[in-house]
Motif scaffolding. Structure first.
Motif, PDB file in Angstrom:
ATOM      1  N   GLN A  95      -6.865  -5.728  -4.705  1.00  0.00           N
ATOM      2  CA  GLN A  95      -6.568  -6.734  -3.687  1.00  0.00           C
ATOM      3  C   GLN A  95      -5.227  -7.383  -3.965  1.00  0.00           C
ATOM      4  OE1 GLN A  95      -9.817  -9.418  -3.918  1.00  0.00           O
ATOM      5  NE2 GLN A  95      -9.248 -10.234  -5.914  1.00  0.00           N
ATOM      6  N   ARG A  98      -6.143 -13.582   0.469  1.00  0.00           N
ATOM      7  CA  ARG A  98      -6.566 -12.379  -0.264  1.00  0.00           C
ATOM      8  C   ARG A  98      -6.750 -11.236   0.734  1.00  0.00           C
ATOM      9  NH1 ARG A  98     -10.871 -14.200  -2.100  1.00  0.00           N
ATOM     10  NH2 ARG A  98     -10.131 -14.960  -4.135  1.00  0.00           N
ATOM     11  N   GLU A 121      -7.688  -7.004   0.923  1.00  0.00           N
ATOM     12  CA  GLU A 121      -8.249  -5.850   0.226  1.00  0.00           C
ATOM     13  C   GLU A 121      -7.356  -4.617   0.449  1.00  0.00           C
ATOM     14  OE1 GLU A 121     -10.783  -5.839  -1.772  1.00  0.00           O
ATOM     15  OE2 GLU A 121     -11.375  -7.946  -1.416  1.00  0.00           O
ATOM     16  N   PRO A 134     -12.258   1.066  -2.189  1.00  0.00           N
ATOM     17  CA  PRO A 134     -11.579  -0.144  -2.670  1.00  0.00           C
ATOM     18  C   PRO A 134     -10.788   0.139  -3.935  1.00  0.00           C
ATOM     19  CG  PRO A 134     -13.868  -0.619  -2.110  1.00  0.00           C
ATOM     20  CD  PRO A 134     -13.724   0.865  -2.085  1.00  0.00           C
ATOM     21  N   TRP A 135      -9.513  -0.197  -3.890  1.00  0.00           N
ATOM     22  CA  TRP A 135      -8.666  -0.038  -5.072  1.00  0.00           C
ATOM     23  C   TRP A 135      -8.442  -1.365  -5.780  1.00  0.00           C
ATOM     24  CZ3 TRP A 135      -4.067  -2.151  -6.631  1.00  0.00           C
ATOM     25  CH2 TRP A 135      -3.458  -1.591  -7.757  1.00  0.00           C
ATOM     26  N   SER A 139       0.824  -1.205   0.000  1.00  0.00           N
ATOM     27  CA  SER A 139       0.000   0.000   0.000  1.00  0.00           C
ATOM     28  C   SER A 139       0.864   1.263   0.000  1.00  0.00           C
ATOM     29  CB  SER A 139      -0.927   0.002   1.209  1.00  0.00           C
ATOM     30  OG  SER A 139      -1.810  -1.090   1.163  1.00  0.00           O
ATOM     31  N   GLU A 183      -3.154 -10.862  -3.598  1.00  0.00           N
ATOM     32  CA  GLU A 183      -3.329 -12.311  -3.444  1.00  0.00           C
ATOM     33  C   GLU A 183      -1.965 -12.958  -3.272  1.00  0.00           C
ATOM     34  OE1 GLU A 183      -5.387 -13.647  -6.853  1.00  0.00           O
ATOM     35  OE2 GLU A 183      -7.280 -12.652  -6.353  1.00  0.00           O
ATOM     36  N   LEU A 232      -7.098  -0.358  -0.044  1.00  0.00           N
ATOM     37  CA  LEU A 232      -7.951   0.813  -0.126  1.00  0.00           C
ATOM     38  C   LEU A 232      -7.155   2.022  -0.606  1.00  0.00           C
ATOM     39  CD1 LEU A 232      -9.927   0.405   3.250  1.00  0.00           C
ATOM     40  CD2 LEU A 232     -10.617  -0.354   0.961  1.00  0.00           C
ATOM     41  N   LYS A 255      -9.404  -3.317  -9.057  1.00  0.00           N
ATOM     42  CA  LYS A 255     -10.771  -3.540  -8.598  1.00  0.00           C
ATOM     43  C   LYS A 255     -11.563  -4.369  -9.596  1.00  0.00           C
ATOM     44  CE  LYS A 255     -14.862  -0.974  -7.124  1.00  0.00           C
ATOM     45  NZ  LYS A 255     -15.449   0.387  -6.904  1.00  0.00           N
TER      46      LYS A 255
END
Length: 506
Positions: free
Chosen positions: A125, A113, A115, A122-123, A53, A127, A117, A86
């Motif tokens: 995810q 997974r 999420e 929400p931007w 992030s 994994e 932001l 997204k």
């Protein structure tokens, strides 16, 4: 194969230890390595998401790509890391591309997974793919808990065995008894067992062990009920076994015959005697059981029973053959009626009985009409068929104590005890009608009858037969197919006159 007492105790202790460890695991008293491992993965994935992030916020896409590649390369527990937008499109992919080839994704990877932001919106995810744990014996062996449990069981087995092998010698009853006493017990011709209050064998001599094809020490600790005893028919339940009665009643029981199953045709048979064993305070401590081997005696008795059974069967077979020979010797082979020799024996017996009891005796003599013409016109096979048919019919009609005989070629003679001349005539008439109703291949036959009785004055059996023969002569001269009785034959009849030969009816 017999398992020793020490081995059985060791196996029980090891199983008890294993049960204790499994109970501790179920109560979560042992750390769960899988749960710790999953918690470490979760914390690592959160840290990786935070770092990703920051790089996205600063716009360092190349740095983020290099960071994820380094993470996948240096962490063997991670197979791939994928950053998706997204809409689901791949933004960054680190690690090898994998081809599922139709296999479910869950069989190959464990996916985490997270999420991401951007300004609380929400931007996409992140994994992270971890290799799925393989199921099987190898994966089970690789588990630390499995290796720990197996190590503990191996150490306990060896330690328990060495400890019990050393200390159980002091508890072995055979070690307490002096050697000379044990040798004296082994020299006894009969078997000897000492049981405790639970019917378990604590001492056995070599005699009974030899019968059971084992060693005395292998019998120790074994329950008496485990031996393959054959209960006598008079025993309703196992509670009537002598050692059980000795334990429950505290009394002596002697001379009870019991058998042990084996692979031979004759079971091992013993005469068993039991006596309770009491301590100084008259408390029951066990029971002494002695065995007298009578197997050979039972074997001889069994062989004797088989011989008697075979003799009985042989005697019945001989009697059966004798009955068959007697039947063949007394019967006419064509019609199965009595032959003349047997008939004369019956006649003599019935004549004497009639004289002694002042009773009556009827005699009937019959002759098939035109029998020679039947043989000449239709053949002897047809003549034999006629004789068989008439003989069979008469055998059905003549009831005991009546006697039926094939007297000559086409002649039959019948004796009727307790029949006077009137009854004899009536019976003869019923025979005549029965013969007249017979049919043989479109051929009908008739017969002529002569009837007499003991009450008409015959002085001997032969004279009785002569009277019936003369009546038959009169019936023939009178036209055949009729019954003539002796008391109605004219006195001046000339029996020397030949009978006219009439042609047989078509």
């Amino acid at each position: 194969m017999r398992i020793s007492v020490t081995t059985r105790i060791v196996a029980g202790l090891v199983l008890l230890t294993l049960s204790t460890m499994l109970i501790a695991c179920s109560l979560k008293m042992v750390p769960d390595q899988n749960r710790v491992h999953m918690q470490d993965r979760a914390r690592y994935c959160e840290s990786l998401a935070v770092s990703s992030s920051l790089f996205l916020t600063q716009g360092n896409i190349e740095t983020l790509q290099s960071y994820l590649n380094a993470v996948v390369k240096n962490q063997s527990d991670i197979s791939a890391a994928i950053l998706r937008r997204k809409d689901g499109s791949i933004f960054i992919h680190a690690g090898k591309m994998f081809n599922l080839s139709g296999k479910p994704e869950e069989d190959l990877f464990n996916k985490v997974r997270i999420e991401l932001l951007e300004q609380n919106q929400p931007w996409g995810q992140l994994e992270i793919y971890f290799p799925a744990e393989k199921q099987g014996l190898l994966s089970l062996w690789q588990m630390p808990m499995t290796r720990f449990i197996l190590f503990v069981l191996a150490c306990c087995s060896i330690g328990f065995y060495l400890f019990l092998r050393k200390n159980l010698q002091s508890l072995n009853p055979s070690k307490v008894i002096p050697g000379r006493v044990q040798e004296a017990l082994d020299t006894l011709a009969g078997g000897l067992l000492i049981l405790d209050t639970k019917e378990q064998i604590v001492l056995a001599n070599k005699t009974i062990a030899r019968v059971l094809k084992t060693a005395p020490e292998e019998l120790q600790g074994r329950a008496m009920s485990q031996l393959p005893w054959v209960l006598p028919p008079e025993f309703e339940t196992d509670d009537e076994l002598p050692w059980r009665r000795a334990l429950s009643e505290g009394t002596i029981h002697k001379g009870i015959t019991l058998s042990l199953e084996n692979n031979s045709t004759v079971a091992d048979t013993f005469v068993v005697s039991c006596a309770p064993v009491l301590d100084d305070h008259d408390h029951l401590r066990g029971v002494l059981v002695s065995f007298e081997d009578v197997t050979e005696l039972e074997k001889k008795k069994s062989e004797l029973r088989e011989m008697l059974h075979a003799l009985h069967d042989s005697r019945e077979e001989i009697q059966k053959k004798n009955d068959e020979l007697q039947y063949l010797a007394t019967r006419d082979p064509l019609t199965s009626c009595l032959n003349r020799r047997s008939f004369y024996e019956q006649l003599e017996s019935l004549w004497e009985e009639a004289q002694q009891q002042q009773s009556t005796l009827g005699c009937v003599l019959l002759d098939i009409d035109h029998f020679k013409s039947i043989n000449d016109n239709h053949g002897h096979s047809t003549g034999d068929l006629v004789l068989k048919g008439i003989g069979s019919t008469l055998m059905e009609l003549v009831q005991e104590p009546g006697v039926l005989c094939r007297y000559g070629g086409e002649e039959f003679c019948i004796l009727l005890p307790n029949h006077d001349i009137d009854e004899t005539e009536q019976v003869a008439e019923s025979y005549r009608q029965a013969v007249e109703r017979l049919e043989f291949e479109d051929l009908k036959v008739t017969s002529s009858f002569g009837a007499t009785a003991f009450s008409l004055g015959a002085s001997s059996p032969q004279e009785l037969l002569d009277e019936a023969d003369k009546c038959l002569y009169v019936a023939k001269r009178g036209g055949r197919n009729q019954v003539a009785r002796w008391d109605r034959v004219p006195v001046d009849t000339d029996f020397r006159e030949p009978i006219a030969r009439e042609p047989a009816p078509a």
